[in-house]
Structures are given as C-alpha cells and as structure tokens.
Enzyme design. Structure first.
Site, PDB file in Angstrom:
ATOM      1  N   ASP A  66      10.534 -10.931 -30.540  1.00  0.00           N
ATOM      2  CA  ASP A  66       9.198 -11.467 -30.273  1.00  0.00           C
ATOM      3  C   ASP A  66       8.907 -12.660 -31.186  1.00  0.00           C
ATOM      4  O   ASP A  66       9.689 -12.957 -32.107  1.00  0.00           O
ATOM      5  CB  ASP A  66       8.126 -10.363 -30.433  1.00  0.00           C
ATOM      6  CG  ASP A  66       8.326  -9.506 -31.677  1.00  0.00           C
ATOM      7  OD1 ASP A  66       9.072  -9.919 -32.591  1.00  0.00           O
ATOM      8  OD2 ASP A  66       7.725  -8.431 -31.754  1.00  0.00           O
ATOM      9  N   ASP A 135       0.156   1.761 -33.896  1.00  0.00           N
ATOM     10  CA  ASP A 135      -0.417   2.148 -32.594  1.00  0.00           C
ATOM     11  C   ASP A 135       0.668   2.428 -31.552  1.00  0.00           C
ATOM     12  O   ASP A 135       0.382   2.521 -30.369  1.00  0.00           O
ATOM     13  CB  ASP A 135      -1.381   1.053 -32.092  1.00  0.00           C
ATOM     14  CG  ASP A 135      -0.688  -0.294 -31.889  1.00  0.00           C
ATOM     15  OD1 ASP A 135       0.550  -0.380 -32.101  1.00  0.00           O
ATOM     16  OD2 ASP A 135      -1.383  -1.261 -31.516  1.00  0.00           O
ATOM     17  N   HIS A 137       3.249   0.458 -30.835  1.00  0.00           N
ATOM     18  CA  HIS A 137       3.862  -0.696 -30.159  1.00  0.00           C
ATOM     19  C   HIS A 137       5.311  -0.883 -30.582  1.00  0.00           C
ATOM     20  O   HIS A 137       5.693  -0.534 -31.694  1.00  0.00           O
ATOM     21  CB  HIS A 137       3.029  -1.971 -30.329  1.00  0.00           C
ATOM     22  CG  HIS A 137       3.076  -2.633 -31.666  1.00  0.00           C
ATOM     23  ND1 HIS A 137       1.978  -2.715 -32.498  1.00  0.00           N
ATOM     24  CD2 HIS A 137       4.064  -3.271 -32.328  1.00  0.00           C
ATOM     25  CE1 HIS A 137       2.307  -3.383 -33.591  1.00  0.00           C
ATOM     26  NE2 HIS A 137       3.558  -3.728 -33.518  1.00  0.00           N
ATOM     27  N   GLU A 142       1.768  -3.943 -26.885  1.00  0.00           N
ATOM     28  CA  GLU A 142       0.635  -3.154 -27.359  1.00  0.00           C
ATOM     29  C   GLU A 142       0.297  -2.045 -26.348  1.00  0.00           C
ATOM     30  O   GLU A 142       0.780  -2.070 -25.211  1.00  0.00           O
ATOM     31  CB  GLU A 142      -0.582  -4.083 -27.527  1.00  0.00           C
ATOM     32  CG  GLU A 142      -0.387  -5.168 -28.588  1.00  0.00           C
ATOM     33  CD  GLU A 142      -0.553  -4.649 -30.014  1.00  0.00           C
ATOM     34  OE1 GLU A 142      -0.264  -3.475 -30.280  1.00  0.00           O
ATOM     35  OE2 GLU A 142      -0.989  -5.452 -30.872  1.00  0.00           O
TER      36      GLU A 142
HETATM   37  N1  LIG Z   1       6.266  -7.201 -33.905  1.00  0.00           N
HETATM   38  C1  LIG Z   1       6.557  -6.375 -35.041  1.00  0.00           C
HETATM   39  C2  LIG Z   1       7.340  -5.192 -34.579  1.00  0.00           C
HETATM   40  O1  LIG Z   1       8.619  -5.618 -34.099  1.00  0.00           O
HETATM   41  C3  LIG Z   1       7.464  -4.244 -35.743  1.00  0.00           C
HETATM   42  O2  LIG Z   1       8.366  -3.229 -35.444  1.00  0.00           O
HETATM   43  C4  LIG Z   1       6.132  -3.601 -36.025  1.00  0.00           C
HETATM   44  C5  LIG Z   1       6.117  -2.762 -37.280  1.00  0.00           C
HETATM   45  O3  LIG Z   1       6.090  -3.556 -38.427  1.00  0.00           O
HETATM   46  P1  LIG Z   1       6.541  -3.032 -39.835  1.00  0.00           P
HETATM   47  O4  LIG Z   1       8.000  -2.781 -39.721  1.00  0.00           O
HETATM   48  O5  LIG Z   1       6.242  -4.161 -40.782  1.00  0.00           O
HETATM   49  O6  LIG Z   1       5.783  -1.811 -40.121  1.00  0.00           O
HETATM   50  O7  LIG Z   1       5.110  -4.538 -35.985  1.00  0.00           O
HETATM   51  C6  LIG Z   1       5.344  -5.934 -35.883  1.00  0.00           C
HETATM   52  O8  LIG Z   1       4.143  -6.379 -35.432  1.00  0.00           O
END
Ligand SMILES: N[C@@H]1[C@@H](O)[C@H](O)[C@@H](COP(=O)(O)O)O[C@@H]1O
Length: 259
Positions: A66, A135, A137, A142
């Site tokens: 992404d 959440d 995702h 989302e």
């Molecule tokens: N787009 C990314 C995801 O690919 C990631 O897995 C998630 C968790 O983030 P983190 O690993 O910092 O907890 O949120 C972000 O927004």
C-alpha cells in the site's frame, strides 16, 4: 490457517524470516512486503542473514502492499522510503525489482489497475508478509472493505490515522487517502504470513482468527485462503479462546518446514 504462538516478538521475527529465506533460497521469488512496525524485526533478521549468512535477494522481486496518496516516493514517510530505509536498501535487490504504488499518480484508479497487471506479469506473489491494524485492517483495507476487493483508493478511518500519527509530526499530517492492494489481491498470494505482536493487537487477532468471516474484520477474509500462517507472540495471542488447541495442533514447527 496455522496459528503459531511463540514466546517473544523476536521469535516471531525469526520464524517469519525462516519462511522468507526458505522461499528465496528455492529460486526466483516474488515477495509481498508490508510496512508498519510489525515486520521490522523480520527485516532486520533478513538483513543480518544477507550480511552474515549469504542470503541473496538478487533473483527476487518485491511488491509493497500500500501507499499514502499525496506523498511523493521521496517523502520520508512514504512507504517507498520506509521499505527502502528499513529493508531493501540494505540487501541486494536489483534496481527496479522493488515495486510500489505511486501515491502521486494523477489517475489513482489507472495506477491501481497497472499495479495489478505488474503483479500478474511477475507471476503473482509467493510469500506475502502482513501486519494487522487494531481495527482488523490488512494493507489499508479498512472495515467494510469488500472481501473480493482489488487494488484501489481508500479513505483511512480516524482510528488508523491516529494509530499512524506516531510516524508524522502531527496527526493532521497523516494523509486521508491511500492506495492499497485489495483483500482479493492479497488472497491471490500463495502463502500469507500474518504477524502480530503485543496486547494492542490481541482483540483484532481473535476476531480475525476465531470470529466469523465478515467485512467488519477485513483480516477475517484470510480464513478463505488455503495457506495462511499466523505468527503471534504470547501477548497478541492472549485473547484467543482456543490457544491450547493451536499449541497442540501446530506445535512449534510450522508446516512449511515439512512434516
Ligand atoms: N498499512 C499498514 C499495515 O500494512 C500495517 O500492517 C498496519 C499495522 O501497523 P503496525 O505494524 O505499525 O502496528 O497498519 C498500517 O496502517
């Protein structure tokens, strides 16, 4: 789904690195890379194995999950920059082998369609690393994302913008929009590695693994995939109702290492 509960975040990182190394040593491979804090230990481990264990990425390609819309690739918080700084610049990917979405594309839908075509032309993703949002995702899909979605533009929820504010100077600097591979795109990868560490992810993990499949928890769509390994530390596994079952069934030896 194989649910692998490991004592510490370092064990999660090493086990994920084992799966990637196993794939890369088999021959030319296509890796799916995630950003966020979760995979950082895995990337550090892979860098170490590159420097000290002869692990080479010269025959591999990589696709990012992404990207923020409105951030040029040169912005330090663009996922292009983050993955370069945290992983790809420290190993030996060939120039042009690491692909990301262009957050500045004038026509984001055309960019999304072109990205899907690039993944397909590479032969699809062999191993996809995934984190999970609080959440539920994955990527930036989302809650209420279509379980069949393809790469497209999405609006971030307030919660995700707050969660990601720590990477920016101010919460208002977190972009509202992103380009993300869809849940259908992610499910086309041949092996999914979902990583989660820490208590803050425990509820989302339980919903993804033990809850019903539904768009309100996008990660639950992974239950429909034939080969998913969920790597958790004890804290991220703490809300699972059936921990004993997973520990008996999957022990400490992931199925990709053979029986
Ligand atoms: N787009 C990314 C995801 O690919 C990631 O897995 C998630 C968790 O983030 P983190 O690993 O910092 O907890 O949120 C972000 O927004």
């Amino acid at each position: 789904m194989e649910i692998i509960i490991l004592p510490t975040p370092d064990d999660v990182a090493r086990t994920a690195a084992d799966a990637i190394e196993d794939q890369v040593r088999r021959g030319p491979s296509v890796l799916g890379l995630a950003t966020g804090s979760t995979p950082l230990g895995t990337y550090r481990e892979l860098i170490d194995r590159h420097r000290n264990g002869g692990l080479s990425f010269a025959a591999a390609q990589a696709f990012l999950l992404d990207e923020y819309v409105g951030l040029p690739a040169s912005h330090p918080q663009s996922y292009h920059s983050v993955i370069r700084a945290e992983f790809t610049a420290s190993v030996d990917f060939n120039a042009g082998a690491v692909h990301g979405l262009d957050g500045m594309a004038r026509d984001p839908q055309a960019e999304a369609a072109e990205y899907e075509a690039r993944i397909a032309a590479a032969g699809g993703v062999d191993v996809q690393i995934l984190g999970i949002g609080t959440d539920g995702h994955v990527g930036f899909n989302e809650p209420m994302s279509s379980l069949a979605s393809r790469t497209r533009i999405k609006t971030l929820t307030r919660q995700t913008r707050l969660d990601n504010a720590r990477f920016f100077d101010a919460a208002e600097d977190v972009p509202d929009h992103v380009l993300t591979q869809g849940l259908g795109t992610i499910r086309d990868a041949r092996h999914l590695l979902l990583l989660a560490m820490g208590e803050a992810k425990a509820e989302a993990v339980a919903a993804a693994v033990e809850g019903p499949v539904g768009a309100f928890c996008p990660a639950s769509a992974l239950q429909l995939h034939p080969h998913v390994s969920v790597l958790l530390d004890e804290a991220a596994a703490s809300r699972l109702a059936h921990r004993g079952y997973y520990q008996d069934t999957f022990s400490r030896k992931p199925a990709w290492q053979g029986l």
